[in-house]
Design a protein around this motif. Sequence first.
Motif, mmCIF file in Angstrom:
data_model
loop_
_atom_site.group_PDB
_atom_site.id
_atom_site.type_symbol
_atom_site.label_atom_id
_atom_site.label_comp_id
_atom_site.label_asym_id
_atom_site.label_seq_id
_atom_site.Cartn_x
_atom_site.Cartn_y
_atom_site.Cartn_z
ATOM 1 N N UNK A 267 3.960 -6.218 -21.554
ATOM 2 C CA UNK A 267 4.201 -6.930 -23.138
ATOM 3 C C UNK A 267 4.159 -7.752 -23.120
ATOM 4 N N UNK A 268 4.096 -8.534 -24.180
ATOM 5 C CA UNK A 268 4.072 -10.077 -24.519
ATOM 6 C C UNK A 268 5.059 -10.162 -25.494
ATOM 7 N N UNK A 269 5.259 -11.533 -24.943
ATOM 8 C CA UNK A 269 6.582 -11.926 -25.692
ATOM 9 C C UNK A 269 6.375 -13.691 -26.227
ATOM 10 N N UNK A 270 7.500 -13.771 -27.356
ATOM 11 C CA UNK A 270 7.792 -15.121 -27.628
ATOM 12 C C UNK A 270 7.828 -15.850 -26.934
ATOM 13 N N UNK A 271 6.952 -17.318 -26.333
ATOM 14 C CA UNK A 271 7.152 -18.561 -25.107
ATOM 15 C C UNK A 271 5.832 -18.067 -24.190
ATOM 16 N N UNK A 272 5.486 -17.037 -24.181
ATOM 17 C CA UNK A 272 4.060 -16.512 -23.411
ATOM 18 C C UNK A 272 3.665 -18.050 -23.166
ATOM 19 N N UNK A 273 3.039 -18.955 -22.033
ATOM 20 C CA UNK A 273 2.109 -19.289 -21.927
ATOM 21 C C UNK A 273 0.639 -19.198 -21.917
ATOM 22 N N UNK A 274 -0.144 -19.057 -23.311
ATOM 23 C CA UNK A 274 -1.294 -17.889 -23.798
ATOM 24 C C UNK A 274 -2.439 -18.985 -23.973
ATOM 25 N N UNK A 275 -3.083 -18.472 -22.315
ATOM 26 C CA UNK A 275 -4.998 -18.722 -23.400
ATOM 27 C C UNK A 275 -5.574 -18.434 -24.354
ATOM 28 N N UNK A 276 -5.575 -18.756 -24.630
ATOM 29 C CA UNK A 276 -6.671 -17.921 -26.186
ATOM 30 C C UNK A 276 -8.127 -16.956 -25.690
ATOM 31 N N UNK A 277 -8.418 -18.216 -24.852
ATOM 32 C CA UNK A 277 -10.127 -17.750 -24.176
ATOM 33 C C UNK A 277 -9.126 -16.073 -23.430
ATOM 34 N N UNK A 278 -8.267 -15.433 -22.757
ATOM 35 C CA UNK A 278 -8.263 -14.764 -22.012
ATOM 36 C C UNK A 278 -8.475 -13.203 -22.387
ATOM 37 N N UNK A 279 -9.057 -12.482 -21.393
ATOM 38 C CA UNK A 279 -9.438 -11.338 -22.459
ATOM 39 C C UNK A 279 -8.298 -10.590 -22.878
ATOM 40 N N UNK A 280 -7.308 -10.488 -22.457
ATOM 41 C CA UNK A 280 -6.274 -9.845 -22.707
ATOM 42 C C UNK A 280 -4.805 -10.804 -21.842
ATOM 43 N N UNK A 281 -4.282 -10.094 -22.997
ATOM 44 C CA UNK A 281 -3.079 -10.985 -23.172
ATOM 45 C C UNK A 281 -1.983 -9.969 -22.401
ATOM 46 N N UNK A 282 -0.505 -10.506 -21.504
ATOM 47 C CA UNK A 282 0.414 -9.169 -21.961
ATOM 48 C C UNK A 282 0.668 -9.261 -20.284
ATOM 49 N N UNK A 283 1.909 -8.752 -20.096
ATOM 50 C CA UNK A 283 2.119 -8.485 -18.190
ATOM 51 C C UNK A 283 2.777 -7.187 -18.273
ATOM 52 N N UNK A 284 2.319 -6.570 -16.637
ATOM 53 C CA UNK A 284 3.611 -5.475 -16.929
ATOM 54 C C UNK A 284 4.659 -5.901 -15.227
ATOM 55 N N UNK A 285 4.762 -4.370 -14.962
ATOM 56 C CA UNK A 285 5.917 -4.940 -13.761
ATOM 57 C C UNK A 285 6.875 -5.860 -14.294
ATOM 58 N N UNK A 286 7.673 -5.514 -15.233
ATOM 59 C CA UNK A 286 8.490 -6.731 -15.756
ATOM 60 C C UNK A 286 9.518 -5.526 -16.601
ATOM 61 N N UNK A 287 10.198 -6.086 -16.200
ATOM 62 C CA UNK A 287 11.720 -5.087 -17.255
ATOM 63 C C UNK A 287 11.366 -6.165 -18.342
ATOM 64 N N UNK A 288 11.750 -4.437 -19.993
ATOM 65 C CA UNK A 288 11.388 -4.792 -21.209
ATOM 66 C C UNK A 288 12.703 -5.175 -21.851
ATOM 67 N N UNK A 289 12.513 -6.637 -22.484
ATOM 68 C CA UNK A 289 13.670 -7.389 -23.659
ATOM 69 C C UNK A 289 13.260 -6.859 -24.566
ATOM 70 N N UNK A 290 14.764 -7.538 -25.393
ATOM 71 C CA UNK A 290 14.514 -7.607 -27.299
ATOM 72 C C UNK A 290 13.386 -8.374 -27.467
#
Length: 457
Positions: A267-290
């Motif tokens: 998942x990606x969500x609003x408020x994530x700290x994003x490194x634009x140069x990272x090859x991939x965004x998103x976290x796994x192993x987390x609870x899915x939220x609205x």
Amino acid sequence: MLKSFILNVSLLQLFILCLSLSQPSSASDFEQGKVIDYSPSILSQRDRVEPANRIILDRLNNLLPKVMAETDIDLWLVINREYEEDPLFYSLVPHTTFAARRTTMLVFSKDEQGNVERFTVSRYPITGFYETRWEGGSLDEQWKRLGEIIAEIDPKKIAINTSEHWPLADGLTHGLYRLLYDALDEKYRERLVSAEPLVIRWMETRTAAELDIYPHVVNIARSVIAEAFSSKVITPGATTTDDVAWYIRERFESLQLRPWFQPYVNVQRKGDKIDKDSPFFGASGVVIKPGDVLHTDVGICYLKMCTDTQEMGYVLRLGESEVPQGLVKALAVGNQWQDKFTDEFKTGRTGNEILAKTKKAMKRAKILASTYTHPIGFVGHAIGPTIGMWDNQGNTPVRGDWKLFPNTAYAIEGNIKTQVKEWDNQWVQIKLEQTAVFNGKKVIYLAGRQTEWHVVR
């Protein structure tokens, strides 16, 4: 007559089944209670044998002579031991073959007219596929017989599956190579050559019979993603990404379909700290939220054909009835990347050339994209031109230098990064992958592509 009747019924059955899932379902179908039972659309293990074997025999009878002539190979040896089979062995034998028995030697001999005779020098017969040229005896006698047959044929080139750069063309083990070498007279040892170009063309080429089936296989994979990215599976605030990944895995298993890798959900969500140069965004192993953006990566194999699919979903927030326009536009940019990328597919271009032209097109369009497309077919990460890698957006030596041929299949894979207004201009990554075929003129998605978000309500 009975045999012909059974064959025709089987072909008709397969045609009907391929039409039964003509378009992948969307998540909204499941939200509205349109849950699909795939079981009638998927052949039983027993019923898969006939169409799979028909495809293999068609390849052996019609495709192999062409690629042996194209690559100027007189004799091709595919030698296997039980538990150490050549990776391409299963593309050459009946669907019910689970392993090579003891030492299995497959021999393909092309005559001056271009006809290919195929036979086996093995303890166990491969009925209906290969003539047997050895009556049995000790292992030493088996190797001796192979040497005698090669001397009788007197080929100019003896192709064996050895390769420095292509794993799928490097299936002959060192131990078997030594035994083969010892079984040959000196003059035939000097005629041993790598089967690398033959193996690549054999493995990468998709036949008309395969392309009849392939859309159905891809459609099943896409439809299971749609089912997983729905409220049938996801309860926001309770369901985890791992729950969804395992649902996909177990759903395929319940349909007697083999995933070739563990499904992945993040998942990606609003408020994530994003490194634009990272090859991939998103976290796994987390609870899915609205408000979460969902992504999955899924691959299955069915009737010898493998798929590789990545799609995106969105979980509506309280009070939302549709996906935010910024995310809608982001997916459209992903589709724009797909279009500009596949426009560069031209017969004879190398994978490196296609990547370079795509990068120029992205720069002109001001799209921040990464392309890492691979061939697909009998296996997921198949053989043919590499078009970029996720950790290398420059030239890929050797494998990126292979040229594009017609009737070859690819996982059109990559991502774009863009800012989303509704997320305070936060960067979001759209990761897409769809199985497609290049017919010599254009790229055709085998079961369509994602142009709308999967929505969890």
